[in-house]
Write a protein that holds these residues in place. Sequence first.
Motif, short mmCIF file in Angstrom:
data_model
loop_
_atom_site.label_atom_id
_atom_site.label_comp_id
_atom_site.label_asym_id
_atom_site.label_seq_id
_atom_site.Cartn_x
_atom_site.Cartn_y
_atom_site.Cartn_z
N ASP A 129 -25.20 55.79 25.58
CA ASP A 129 -24.08 55.84 26.64
C ASP A 129 -23.84 54.48 27.09
OD1 ASP A 129 -26.09 55.08 28.30
OD2 ASP A 129 -26.27 56.99 29.50
N ALA A 130 -23.08 54.08 27.96
CA ALA A 130 -22.65 52.81 28.31
C ALA A 130 -23.77 51.70 28.73
CB ALA A 130 -21.42 52.88 29.35
N ASP A 131 -24.74 52.63 29.25
CA ASP A 131 -26.29 51.96 29.99
C ASP A 131 -27.19 52.00 29.12
OD1 ASP A 131 -24.89 51.57 32.43
OD2 ASP A 131 -25.54 53.43 33.01
N GLY A 132 -26.83 52.41 27.53
CA GLY A 132 -28.04 52.07 26.67
C GLY A 132 -28.75 53.20 26.43
N THR A 133 -28.49 54.43 27.21
CA THR A 133 -29.28 55.61 27.20
C THR A 133 -29.26 56.11 25.57
OG1 THR A 133 -29.33 56.10 29.39
CG2 THR A 133 -29.99 57.72 27.94
N PRO A 134 -30.34 56.22 24.87
CA PRO A 134 -30.06 56.78 23.62
C PRO A 134 -29.74 58.49 23.62
CG PRO A 134 -32.51 56.50 24.03
CD PRO A 134 -31.92 55.91 25.13
N ARG A 135 -28.84 58.86 22.61
CA ARG A 135 -28.33 60.04 22.56
C ARG A 135 -28.86 60.65 21.18
NH1 ARG A 135 -23.12 60.28 26.41
NH2 ARG A 135 -24.36 60.14 28.44
N GLY A 136 -29.07 59.83 20.25
CA GLY A 136 -29.47 60.06 18.94
C GLY A 136 -29.12 59.28 17.72
N GLU A 137 -29.53 59.48 16.77
CA GLU A 137 -29.29 58.55 15.52
C GLU A 137 -29.03 59.30 14.43
OE1 GLU A 137 -32.33 54.51 16.79
OE2 GLU A 137 -32.76 55.79 14.91
N PHE A 138 -28.40 58.72 13.39
CA PHE A 138 -27.98 59.32 12.01
C PHE A 138 -28.08 58.21 11.07
CE2 PHE A 138 -25.68 61.11 8.76
CZ PHE A 138 -25.70 62.45 8.57
N GLU A 139 -28.49 58.52 9.72
CA GLU A 139 -28.44 57.65 8.78
C GLU A 139 -28.40 58.27 7.42
OE1 GLU A 139 -31.84 54.90 8.22
OE2 GLU A 139 -33.09 56.28 9.64
N ALA A 140 -27.87 57.73 6.45
CA ALA A 140 -27.80 58.70 5.16
C ALA A 140 -27.66 57.46 3.93
CB ALA A 140 -26.70 59.60 5.14
N VAL A 141 -28.02 57.86 2.78
CA VAL A 141 -27.85 57.04 1.57
C VAL A 141 -26.78 57.89 1.00
CG1 VAL A 141 -28.78 56.09 -0.56
CG2 VAL A 141 -29.84 55.72 1.71
N LEU A 142 -25.76 57.28 0.11
CA LEU A 142 -24.66 58.15 -0.41
C LEU A 142 -24.92 57.96 -1.95
CD1 LEU A 142 -21.75 57.53 1.88
CD2 LEU A 142 -23.34 59.55 1.76
N LYS A 143 -24.42 58.96 -2.59
CA LYS A 143 -24.32 58.65 -4.26
C LYS A 143 -23.14 58.04 -4.36
CE LYS A 143 -26.99 62.58 -5.84
NZ LYS A 143 -26.67 64.18 -6.34
N PRO A 144 -22.99 56.87 -5.42
CA PRO A 144 -21.61 56.28 -5.44
C PRO A 144 -20.74 57.46 -6.13
CG PRO A 144 -23.57 54.69 -6.48
CD PRO A 144 -23.98 56.38 -5.97
N ARG A 145 -19.50 57.05 -5.74
CA ARG A 145 -18.27 57.87 -6.32
C ARG A 145 -18.13 57.55 -7.81
NH1 ARG A 145 -13.53 58.21 -2.18
NH2 ARG A 145 -12.69 59.64 -3.91
N PRO A 146 -18.11 58.74 -8.65
CA PRO A 146 -17.64 58.22 -10.23
C PRO A 146 -16.36 57.70 -10.14
CG PRO A 146 -17.62 60.96 -9.48
CD PRO A 146 -18.05 60.14 -8.21
N ASP A 147 -15.33 57.86 -9.49
CA ASP A 147 -13.96 57.55 -9.67
C ASP A 147 -13.92 56.07 -9.00
OD1 ASP A 147 -14.24 58.40 -6.96
OD2 ASP A 147 -12.24 59.18 -7.19
N ARG A 148 -14.86 55.43 -8.57
CA ARG A 148 -14.90 53.93 -8.16
C ARG A 148 -15.75 53.27 -9.00
NH1 ARG A 148 -11.55 56.70 -5.80
NH2 ARG A 148 -10.93 56.70 -3.44
N MET A 149 -15.47 51.85 -8.64
CA MET A 149 -16.27 50.59 -9.60
C MET A 149 -16.93 49.69 -8.67
SD MET A 149 -13.45 49.81 -12.43
CE MET A 149 -14.59 48.57 -13.13
N GLN A 150 -18.05 49.18 -9.07
CA GLN A 150 -18.59 48.25 -8.32
C GLN A 150 -18.07 46.91 -8.43
OE1 GLN A 150 -22.52 48.05 -10.10
NE2 GLN A 150 -23.38 49.46 -8.89
N ASN A 151 -18.01 46.21 -7.30
CA ASN A 151 -17.46 44.69 -7.17
C ASN A 151 -18.36 43.89 -7.74
OD1 ASN A 151 -17.05 42.11 -5.33
ND2 ASN A 151 -15.08 42.96 -5.87
N GLU A 152 -17.84 42.92 -8.50
CA GLU A 152 -18.65 42.07 -9.18
C GLU A 152 -19.31 41.03 -8.07
OE1 GLU A 152 -18.28 38.33 -12.47
OE2 GLU A 152 -17.08 40.03 -12.57
N THR A 153 -18.51 40.58 -7.25
CA THR A 153 -18.89 39.68 -6.22
C THR A 153 -19.77 40.11 -5.26
OG1 THR A 153 -16.79 38.28 -6.72
CG2 THR A 153 -18.16 37.85 -4.41
N THR A 154 -19.46 41.42 -4.82
CA THR A 154 -20.44 42.09 -4.00
C THR A 154 -21.86 42.33 -4.74
OG1 THR A 154 -18.60 43.20 -2.93
CG2 THR A 154 -20.79 43.84 -2.56
#
Length: 347
Positions: free
Chosen positions: A173-198
């Motif tokens: 909330d606006a005062d910093g009271t925690p209300r939860g966390e969410f994290e995830a790791v995703l599989k790369p999309r097969p219809d996308r490519m990696q960027n060389e610079t990145t």
Amino acid sequence: MPVLPAPYENAIAFSFGDSPELADDLLRRVLAGDKTASCGALRDFGADGEPMPEVGRRDVVLNGAGEPAAVIETTSVEIARFDALTPAFTDQEGEGDYRAWREGHEAYFARNGGFSPDMQLVCETFRLVDVLPAGRPVYNQVARPTFVVTDIESDGPTPLHNSMLSFASVAIDADGTPRGEFEAVLKPRPDRMQNETTMAWWQTQPEAWAAATHNPEAPDVVMPRYADWVEALPGPHVFVAAPMIFDGLWMDHYLDEFAGTRVLSGPFKGRQIFRGGGVCLYTMAGTLRGAPYLDWGMSKLPSEFYGDIAHTHKAIDDARGFANVLVELFKLSRTLPPISGSVADFR
């Protein structure tokens, strides 16, 4: 009977309490997020009375004037004796401490058919899922937003050509009271490519790369789960990112593609889990610092604004740091004189 708006034309409509004043008071508590439960005498339900609540059903709540004001979804139902209820349930009713709840409900049942300590009650918990036009003025006054501060990691600059690798959200909330966390790791999309610079940059960040690629899941599994998590948070939900144009763009694209919703809310059809256009921490920090535009930047903030959490390019670390920044910026904003306007001024 009130005319109910789409898509709730066939919903059950009711008001809380037994007077217009009580209906408005309890509705206000629902809209504020304080009231997520209710109970009624079992004798009042059945074929000749009120319909029993059902888990998953969405009902329309009327205000004291009989206008459709909100929509709630039942999350649990049980039958219990009045004298068996404990604060574990009564606190969810949002009507004061246990003593105040008991006194108020004894009086209510006494004037509506009679009270006894062993009377059977239908006890329901629910969540607020929609605010209708008649409820919005009150909602805008009393609702306490949950800010969903989010950081993403990707293998390129754009979701049109590259893949999001991981993301994390910290809800506060606006005062910093925690209300939860969410994290995830995703599989790369097969219809996308990696960027060389990145990818060349990722080679300089082996620990962050490991965190962003370990045990990935499919986006069409993760994003609906994330949308459900956001929707279950209290209050209106506001998306926050630094900057919005990057992290917000990625999340908006993935939510639209895989969960049928968006970061942006507006006059769109379908599910809306966030309110408004979100908060860009980059912009908020630059303006509240009083810095010229070319001197903006998240790195210009003192480390204590981040709660001394290092920016590691691990999504959860960075989201936690940005959540601390948001709280500090809200502190700054409260020191400024308010500025008001009207719709007429805008147009």
